[in-house]
Design an enzyme around this catalytic site. Sequence first.
Site, mmCIF file in Angstrom:
data_model
loop_
_atom_site.group_PDB
_atom_site.id
_atom_site.type_symbol
_atom_site.label_atom_id
_atom_site.label_comp_id
_atom_site.label_asym_id
_atom_site.label_seq_id
_atom_site.Cartn_x
_atom_site.Cartn_y
_atom_site.Cartn_z
ATOM 1 C CG HIS A 1 -1.970 -1.066 1.186
ATOM 2 N ND1 HIS A 1 -2.979 -1.100 0.243
ATOM 3 C CD2 HIS A 1 -2.161 -2.155 1.982
ATOM 4 C CE1 HIS A 1 -3.755 -2.150 0.462
ATOM 5 N NE2 HIS A 1 -3.279 -2.807 1.502
ATOM 6 N NE ARG B 1 1.748 -5.208 3.478
ATOM 7 C CZ ARG B 1 0.630 -4.731 4.028
ATOM 8 N NH1 ARG B 1 -0.188 -5.551 4.680
ATOM 9 N NH2 ARG B 1 0.342 -3.444 3.958
ATOM 10 C CG ASP C 1 17.825 -12.694 -5.407
ATOM 11 O OD1 ASP C 1 18.031 -13.585 -4.562
ATOM 12 O OD2 ASP C 1 17.666 -12.922 -6.620
ATOM 13 C CD GLU D 1 -4.166 -8.963 4.260
ATOM 14 O OE1 GLU D 1 -4.312 -7.792 4.656
ATOM 15 O OE2 GLU D 1 -3.270 -9.300 3.467
ATOM 16 C CG ASP E 1 -7.373 -5.691 3.711
ATOM 17 O OD1 ASP E 1 -8.158 -5.189 2.900
ATOM 18 O OD2 ASP E 1 -6.158 -5.444 3.714
#
Length: 269
Positions: free
Chosen positions: A52, A77, A91, A156, A182
Site C-alpha cells: 500500500h 511486505r 535477493d 486478513e 481487511d
Amino acid sequence: MPFRVEPDPSLKDALKDAVRPLAGIWVCSASPLIAEICAGAGFDWVFIDAEHSPNDLQNILAQLQAVRSYPVVPVVRPAVNDPVVIKQFLDLGAQSLIIPMVNDAQQASAAVAACQYPPKGVRGVGSALARSARWNRIDGYLARADETITLMVQIEADEAVRNVQEIVETDGVDGIFIGPSDLAASMGVIGQQNHPDVVAAVITSINAAKAAGKYAGVNAFDQNSARKYMDAGADFVGVGADVALLARATEALAASFNSGEQAPAPKSY
C-alpha cells in the site's frame, strides 16, 4: 581477500529471544531517511511496506541499507504472493517477509516454495549477483539460506480465519500477521477494526498460531487494542506508521495555531 560476513538476524531470531511482545512501526513513505529515523526510535522492528506504499526495489534496497546499523529488524511486505516478486525481495537482502492475502494452506505453501531453493522450492538461484548472499561473501549461503529467512503470512480475510489452522500448520510458515482492517472489510464491517466479531477473529487466529507452535502478529495502531492483543498472546504488533504519525502530528500542530475546532483524530488508519 574478500570480507566474510554472516547473515543478519531475522524476525524469528528476535522473537525466539524476546522476553516481551515486539513493537514495530510501518515505514510507508518510501524514504530511506524516514526509515533511518524510525529505526533509531527504539522499536523492535520496522515494517517496509510495498503493498500500500510507493516502494519499489530501489527504495526498499536503500531502506534496508539505511536501517542496518541500528538494533532493529527490517520486515518487508511484497504487494503480492508471487514467486518472481518474492525472489527479487529476497535477493535484495530482505530476510523477513510478510506475504499478504494468504487465505488457505495452498497459498501458504506457494509462499514457502517461493522462499526456498530447489529441490524444496522454486526460488531462482542468483546468489553471486545478489545482496542476500552479500555477493557470495556469506559462506555456504545456498545450503543454509532457508534458516536465514522468516516467512509470515497474512490472515486478513474471513476465509483465512476459517482456514487458519491449516495455514499455521503449513511446513515452512514461521507465523502469521493478522490485518484487522481487511479482515473487517471481508466481514462486512469495513472501517471497524474493533468490532467484536473482528476482535474475536483476531483472537481465534492468535490462538491457532500459538497452538501450532508458530508466531502470531497483528496490526493495531490503537494503543488499547495493541496492548489487548499483546495480552492475548501476540508476539509482535505493528503499533503505528510513519505517514500516520506525521499526518496526526501536523494536524495537531496546525490546529494549535488556528481558531477552528479540530476534529477528533482517528484512533487507527
